[in-house]
Scaffold this motif. Structure first.
Motif, PDB file in Angstrom:
ATOM      1  N   THR A 153       0.839  -1.198   0.000  1.00  0.00           N
ATOM      2  CA  THR A 153       0.000   0.000   0.000  1.00  0.00           C
ATOM      3  C   THR A 153       0.875   1.250   0.000  1.00  0.00           C
ATOM      4  O   THR A 153       2.102   1.158   0.116  1.00  0.00           O
ATOM      5  N   ALA A 155       1.309   3.042   2.370  1.00  0.00           N
ATOM      6  CA  ALA A 155       1.877   3.174   3.715  1.00  0.00           C
ATOM      7  C   ALA A 155       2.736   1.988   4.114  1.00  0.00           C
ATOM      8  O   ALA A 155       3.137   1.895   5.283  1.00  0.00           O
ATOM      9  N   THR A 156       3.040   1.095   3.191  1.00  0.00           N
ATOM     10  CA  THR A 156       3.882  -0.046   3.536  1.00  0.00           C
ATOM     11  C   THR A 156       5.232   0.452   4.047  1.00  0.00           C
ATOM     12  O   THR A 156       5.917   1.206   3.358  1.00  0.00           O
ATOM     13  N   PRO A 157       5.632   0.042   5.243  1.00  0.00           N
ATOM     14  CA  PRO A 157       6.899   0.537   5.801  1.00  0.00           C
ATOM     15  C   PRO A 157       8.088   0.141   4.937  1.00  0.00           C
ATOM     16  O   PRO A 157       8.093  -0.908   4.294  1.00  0.00           O
ATOM     17  N   ARG A 160       9.518  -3.461   5.532  1.00  0.00           N
ATOM     18  CA  ARG A 160       8.819  -4.587   4.893  1.00  0.00           C
ATOM     19  C   ARG A 160       8.977  -4.531   3.384  1.00  0.00           C
ATOM     20  O   ARG A 160       9.169  -5.559   2.734  1.00  0.00           O
ATOM     21  N   SER A 178      -4.408  -4.493  -3.757  1.00  0.00           N
ATOM     22  CA  SER A 178      -5.005  -3.590  -2.766  1.00  0.00           C
ATOM     23  C   SER A 178      -6.124  -2.728  -3.349  1.00  0.00           C
ATOM     24  O   SER A 178      -6.868  -2.094  -2.595  1.00  0.00           O
ATOM     25  N   VAL A 259      -6.081   1.107   3.615  1.00  0.00           N
ATOM     26  CA  VAL A 259      -4.666   1.146   3.981  1.00  0.00           C
ATOM     27  C   VAL A 259      -4.476   0.646   5.406  1.00  0.00           C
ATOM     28  O   VAL A 259      -3.604  -0.190   5.678  1.00  0.00           O
ATOM     29  N   GLU A 260      -5.278   1.136   6.316  1.00  0.00           N
ATOM     30  CA  GLU A 260      -5.142   0.734   7.720  1.00  0.00           C
ATOM     31  C   GLU A 260      -5.398  -0.758   7.893  1.00  0.00           C
ATOM     32  O   GLU A 260      -4.652  -1.457   8.608  1.00  0.00           O
ATOM     33  N   GLU A 263      -2.486  -2.859   6.146  1.00  0.00           N
ATOM     34  CA  GLU A 263      -1.214  -2.847   6.859  1.00  0.00           C
ATOM     35  C   GLU A 263      -1.292  -3.596   8.190  1.00  0.00           C
ATOM     36  O   GLU A 263      -0.278  -4.062   8.695  1.00  0.00           O
ATOM     37  N   SER A 264      -2.496  -3.751   8.723  1.00  0.00           N
ATOM     38  CA  SER A 264      -2.641  -4.537   9.948  1.00  0.00           C
ATOM     39  C   SER A 264      -2.648  -6.035   9.642  1.00  0.00           C
ATOM     40  O   SER A 264      -2.213  -6.841  10.474  1.00  0.00           O
ATOM     41  N   VAL A 266      -1.588  -7.507   6.314  1.00  0.00           N
ATOM     42  CA  VAL A 266      -0.463  -7.765   5.410  1.00  0.00           C
ATOM     43  C   VAL A 266      -0.784  -8.826   4.358  1.00  0.00           C
ATOM     44  O   VAL A 266      -0.594  -8.603   3.174  1.00  0.00           O
TER      45      VAL A 266
END
Length: 269
Positions: A153, A155-157, A160, A178, A259-260, A263-264, A266
């Motif tokens: 996404t 916001a993917t860190p 990762r 996504s 997104v939220e 990312e929670s 994956v």
């Protein structure tokens, strides 16, 4: 990554991703989900018609009109490069008896593929690489380079993203799954998602298909289509999940919600 996660990467018959190009322009269409009006509208775009290649980045036929979607893809001939999505994997496995359907809709979708369409799905590769003018080698996959059901996404860190992209030989990574359209640079690579043609998650009005044009840069594009036609087709097809499918077309979830959640979790099938 959790140790108990089963990765769905390249099939046993696949080696390294096949490489194509160089080419000047590539149109990227992802997550069609058998939405024929949206698919036809994007294919009619002049820039798509003129592109050297059309990359169909997974989750192609999982929706109300799977056979018709396959026929449109087949009509593109050698211009079409297809990438396997998690839903394409499900349809092929259920349709060929490798997997038992978990829901009536899963079986319904698989049953609406001809033998030729199922054969096509079993041959779709996990990923491809295309050399594109101005961008260099571009790696295409549905989820991530390590699994078709990993979510990438906006916001993917970076940590990762660096892990999931570590094995690829490319300057740009194009993913789907996504249903979110974005273009960002992270962990030294450009991360692009063209969004979804058939069921985008966005804040705009209904009846908007999302896609991208690559070369010499990345251009994120949208195309309007007649959403009432897509709604009517879902009902005429007697899609067992028509109401939920239609709700997602008419009132898609907000991108930030997706997104939220993504990312929670994956990994999401």
């Amino acid at each position: 990554m959790d140790d108990d996660v089963t990765l769905h990467g390249p099939a046993s018959w696949e080696g390294s991703p096949r490489r194509y190009g160089p080419v000047a322009r590539v149109a990227v269409l992802s997550d069609i989900h058998a939405n024929i009006p949206a698919f036809e509208a994007v294919l009619a775009e002049p820039d798509v018609a003129a592109a050297d290649l059309v990359v169909l980045n997974g989750d192609l036929t999982w929706g109300p009109q799977p056979q018709e979607t396959y026929e449109l893809i087949a009509a593109l001939g050698d211009r079409a490069l297809c990438v396997r999505g998690n839903c394409d994997r499900y349809a092929a496995e259920i349709g060929t008896g490798v997997r038992v359907a978990d829901t009536p809709r899963q079986q319904w979708i698989a049953d609406r593929h001809s033998p030729e369409a199922l054969g096509f799905l079993t041959r779709v590769p996990f990923g491809v690489v295309v050399e594109i003018d101005g961008l260099g080698p571009v790696h295409f996959c549905h989820g991530s380079p390590r699994s078709d059901h990993e979510l990438v996404t906006p916001a993917t860190p970076s940590e990762r993203f660096a892990r999931l992209s570590a094995a690829i030989d490319a300057r740009v990574l194009v993913t789907g799954h996504s249903h979110l359209q974005f273009d960002r640079t992270v962990a030294g690579l450009r991360s692009v998602n063209p969004g979804s043609v058939g069921q985008p998650y966005h804040s705009g009005g209904p009846g908007t298909a999302h896609w991208a044009l690559l070369g010499p840069d990345v251009r994120l594009r949208t195309t309007r289509y007649e959403v009432s036609d897509a709604v009517a087709r879902a009902h005429r097809a007697a899609d067992p999940d028509a109401e939920r499918y239609v709700a997602a077309l008419l009132t898609p979830p907000a991108p930030q919600e997706i997104v939220e959640e993504a990312e929670s979790l994956v990994f999401v099938n």
